[in-house]
Design a protein around this motif. Sequence first.
Motif, PDB file in Angstrom:
ATOM      1  N   PRO A 125      56.570  62.452  -1.547  1.00  0.00           N
ATOM      2  CA  PRO A 125      55.825  60.967  -0.821  1.00  0.00           C
ATOM      3  C   PRO A 125      56.577  60.274   0.219  1.00  0.00           C
ATOM      4  O   PRO A 125      56.879  60.553   0.123  1.00  0.00           O
ATOM      5  CB  PRO A 125      54.818  60.108  -1.525  1.00  0.00           C
ATOM      6  CG  PRO A 125      55.752  60.250  -3.053  1.00  0.00           C
ATOM      7  CD  PRO A 125      56.591  61.514  -2.887  1.00  0.00           C
ATOM      8  N   GLY A 126      56.336  59.524   1.532  1.00  0.00           N
ATOM      9  CA  GLY A 126      57.031  59.021   2.275  1.00  0.00           C
ATOM     10  C   GLY A 126      56.845  57.511   1.431  1.00  0.00           C
ATOM     11  O   GLY A 126      56.524  57.349   0.017  1.00  0.00           O
ATOM     12  N   ILE A 127      57.921  56.817   2.124  1.00  0.00           N
ATOM     13  CA  ILE A 127      58.008  55.240   1.461  1.00  0.00           C
ATOM     14  C   ILE A 127      57.534  54.514   2.330  1.00  0.00           C
ATOM     15  O   ILE A 127      57.958  55.105   3.987  1.00  0.00           O
ATOM     16  CB  ILE A 127      59.343  55.543   1.454  1.00  0.00           C
ATOM     17  CG1 ILE A 127      60.735  55.914   0.510  1.00  0.00           C
ATOM     18  CG2 ILE A 127      59.754  53.512   1.268  1.00  0.00           C
ATOM     19  CD1 ILE A 127      61.658  55.806   0.480  1.00  0.00           C
ATOM     20  N   ASP A 128      56.388  53.836   2.333  1.00  0.00           N
ATOM     21  CA  ASP A 128      55.827  53.066   3.696  1.00  0.00           C
ATOM     22  C   ASP A 128      56.581  51.914   4.010  1.00  0.00           C
ATOM     23  O   ASP A 128      57.124  51.391   5.838  1.00  0.00           O
ATOM     24  CB  ASP A 128      54.666  52.363   2.805  1.00  0.00           C
ATOM     25  CG  ASP A 128      53.281  52.712   2.825  1.00  0.00           C
ATOM     26  OD1 ASP A 128      53.351  54.003   3.217  1.00  0.00           O
ATOM     27  OD2 ASP A 128      52.491  52.322   2.004  1.00  0.00           O
ATOM     28  N   PRO A 152      53.139  55.212  -1.443  1.00  0.00           N
ATOM     29  CA  PRO A 152      52.350  55.754  -2.691  1.00  0.00           C
ATOM     30  C   PRO A 152      52.795  56.857  -3.291  1.00  0.00           C
ATOM     31  O   PRO A 152      54.070  57.492  -3.507  1.00  0.00           O
ATOM     32  CB  PRO A 152      51.292  57.127  -1.439  1.00  0.00           C
ATOM     33  CG  PRO A 152      52.270  56.920  -0.268  1.00  0.00           C
ATOM     34  CD  PRO A 152      53.203  56.055  -0.480  1.00  0.00           C
ATOM     35  N   GLU A 153      52.045  57.302  -3.891  1.00  0.00           N
ATOM     36  CA  GLU A 153      52.865  58.576  -5.657  1.00  0.00           C
ATOM     37  C   GLU A 153      51.063  59.539  -4.884  1.00  0.00           C
ATOM     38  O   GLU A 153      49.973  59.172  -4.955  1.00  0.00           O
ATOM     39  CB  GLU A 153      51.974  57.666  -6.278  1.00  0.00           C
ATOM     40  CG  GLU A 153      53.298  59.128  -7.745  1.00  0.00           C
ATOM     41  CD  GLU A 153      52.663  59.971  -8.269  1.00  0.00           C
ATOM     42  OE1 GLU A 153      53.329  61.041  -8.195  1.00  0.00           O
ATOM     43  OE2 GLU A 153      51.367  60.596  -8.665  1.00  0.00           O
ATOM     44  N   LEU A 154      51.966  60.519  -5.076  1.00  0.00           N
ATOM     45  CA  LEU A 154      50.628  61.657  -4.594  1.00  0.00           C
ATOM     46  C   LEU A 154      50.040  62.209  -5.824  1.00  0.00           C
ATOM     47  O   LEU A 154      50.224  62.271  -7.189  1.00  0.00           O
ATOM     48  CB  LEU A 154      51.658  62.784  -4.470  1.00  0.00           C
ATOM     49  CG  LEU A 154      52.048  62.860  -2.292  1.00  0.00           C
ATOM     50  CD1 LEU A 154      53.316  63.976  -3.283  1.00  0.00           C
ATOM     51  CD2 LEU A 154      51.569  62.472  -1.778  1.00  0.00           C
ATOM     52  N   PRO A 155      48.472  62.131  -5.332  1.00  0.00           N
ATOM     53  CA  PRO A 155      47.915  62.818  -6.631  1.00  0.00           C
ATOM     54  C   PRO A 155      47.900  64.137  -7.024  1.00  0.00           C
ATOM     55  O   PRO A 155      48.357  64.803  -6.651  1.00  0.00           O
ATOM     56  CB  PRO A 155      46.607  62.609  -5.917  1.00  0.00           C
ATOM     57  CG  PRO A 155      46.637  62.198  -4.837  1.00  0.00           C
ATOM     58  CD  PRO A 155      47.886  62.251  -4.303  1.00  0.00           C
ATOM     59  N   GLY A 156      48.213  64.270  -8.384  1.00  0.00           N
ATOM     60  CA  GLY A 156      48.214  65.223  -9.039  1.00  0.00           C
ATOM     61  C   GLY A 156      49.347  64.996  -9.972  1.00  0.00           C
ATOM     62  O   GLY A 156      50.413  64.900  -9.613  1.00  0.00           O
ATOM     63  N   VAL A 157      49.285  65.118 -11.561  1.00  0.00           N
ATOM     64  CA  VAL A 157      50.643  65.615 -12.260  1.00  0.00           C
ATOM     65  C   VAL A 157      51.536  65.794 -12.220  1.00  0.00           C
ATOM     66  O   VAL A 157      50.774  67.294 -12.466  1.00  0.00           O
ATOM     67  CB  VAL A 157      49.732  64.670 -13.696  1.00  0.00           C
ATOM     68  CG1 VAL A 157      50.789  64.720 -14.670  1.00  0.00           C
ATOM     69  CG2 VAL A 157      49.064  63.808 -14.139  1.00  0.00           C
ATOM     70  N   ASN A 189      48.519  56.520  -7.450  1.00  0.00           N
ATOM     71  CA  ASN A 189      48.388  55.366  -7.801  1.00  0.00           C
ATOM     72  C   ASN A 189      48.844  54.382  -6.127  1.00  0.00           C
ATOM     73  O   ASN A 189      50.301  55.245  -5.971  1.00  0.00           O
ATOM     74  CB  ASN A 189      48.487  54.623  -8.638  1.00  0.00           C
ATOM     75  CG  ASN A 189      47.664  54.343 -10.424  1.00  0.00           C
ATOM     76  OD1 ASN A 189      46.358  54.808  -9.278  1.00  0.00           O
ATOM     77  ND2 ASN A 189      48.270  54.345 -10.906  1.00  0.00           N
ATOM     78  N   TYR A 190      49.265  53.697  -5.432  1.00  0.00           N
ATOM     79  CA  TYR A 190      49.912  52.509  -4.358  1.00  0.00           C
ATOM     80  C   TYR A 190      51.140  51.896  -5.586  1.00  0.00           C
ATOM     81  O   TYR A 190      51.076  51.438  -6.762  1.00  0.00           O
ATOM     82  CB  TYR A 190      48.961  52.449  -4.101  1.00  0.00           C
ATOM     83  CG  TYR A 190      49.963  51.672  -2.863  1.00  0.00           C
ATOM     84  CD1 TYR A 190      50.565  51.943  -1.239  1.00  0.00           C
ATOM     85  CD2 TYR A 190      50.929  50.429  -2.445  1.00  0.00           C
ATOM     86  CE1 TYR A 190      50.840  51.968  -0.529  1.00  0.00           C
ATOM     87  CE2 TYR A 190      51.736  49.752  -1.376  1.00  0.00           C
ATOM     88  CZ  TYR A 190      51.848  50.705  -0.558  1.00  0.00           C
ATOM     89  OH  TYR A 190      52.480  50.394   0.363  1.00  0.00           O
ATOM     90  N   ILE A 191      52.628  52.449  -4.713  1.00  0.00           N
ATOM     91  CA  ILE A 191      53.184  51.413  -6.315  1.00  0.00           C
ATOM     92  C   ILE A 191      54.157  50.714  -5.171  1.00  0.00           C
ATOM     93  O   ILE A 191      54.535  50.429  -4.013  1.00  0.00           O
ATOM     94  CB  ILE A 191      54.546  52.590  -6.795  1.00  0.00           C
ATOM     95  CG1 ILE A 191      54.300  54.124  -7.106  1.00  0.00           C
ATOM     96  CG2 ILE A 191      55.417  52.161  -7.524  1.00  0.00           C
ATOM     97  CD1 ILE A 191      53.234  53.879  -8.445  1.00  0.00           C
TER      98      ILE A 191
END
Length: 274
Positions: A125-128, A152-157, A189-191
């Motif tokens: 993912p990108g860094i906001d 963010p963290e991308l959906p999908g384990v 989830n959003y970190i």
Amino acid sequence: MKRFSFFFALLMAGLLTSCTDVVDVDLPEPEPQLAVEGNITDQPGPYTIRLTRTGAYFTKDELPAVRGAQLTLADNEGTTETLRETAPGVYQTSQIRGKIGNHYTLTIQDGDQQYRALTEIKRTPGIDRLEQQIKTNEPGWDDGYYALYNGPELPGVGDYYRFKIWLNGELQNDPDDLVVRDDALVDGNYIGDIELNGKPLQVGDSVRVQLLSLPRDYYYFLNEMYTQINNVGLFSSPPANVRTNVLNLSATGPKAVGYFAGTAVRSARLTIQP
């Protein structure tokens, strides 16, 4: 009873203070192994592979560079490149480009031994943004500025990450600074508001963070390496070999150590403002 306890204490003290003999351990010289260190990213090259030979466990000598090896790097799109030795034991690409989703094969011809390593570049993912926060008179914290990570963290384990942090241009590279994580507990989830510095910063200090995606096996390699680096103390466990993805194509040939990894990289910077 007190007298018996007194003499017992004296006896134990004498035994403990007498255990000061130095024991010389004669360790056998191990057979040198090929050590590989390198990666390919989704950022512009060149990409670097370093080859050395392993040495004795207690040696303080610089590990010898492996010169004159032949390295080729190929991707699943049909691109193949022969790497150029730019310094003793240092080999670099000039054309091939890393891409998320691609798989890569590194082949090493070292004398009469041939090795191969497989890797891939996973999504990241990108860094906001990075934010600063000042803490004053908060229990457990020293007063000063702290840098916070948000993204963010991308959906999908099944995603694995490494965080690399520079403070005022210096990579934080002590054993405890190796930070790798998986998404098992934070999937999708959003970190937010994760502190990046343990000690407070001052106005004008700079922070740079890199978020790297990791292939699953490389994630476990880094975890095992962290365990071995920090395996110290009286009750430490016996040292153990760390996994590698560099395999000798001859089943009876000498093994290799190290890792060739693919990573995607995202970066962000912050300068502390008053």
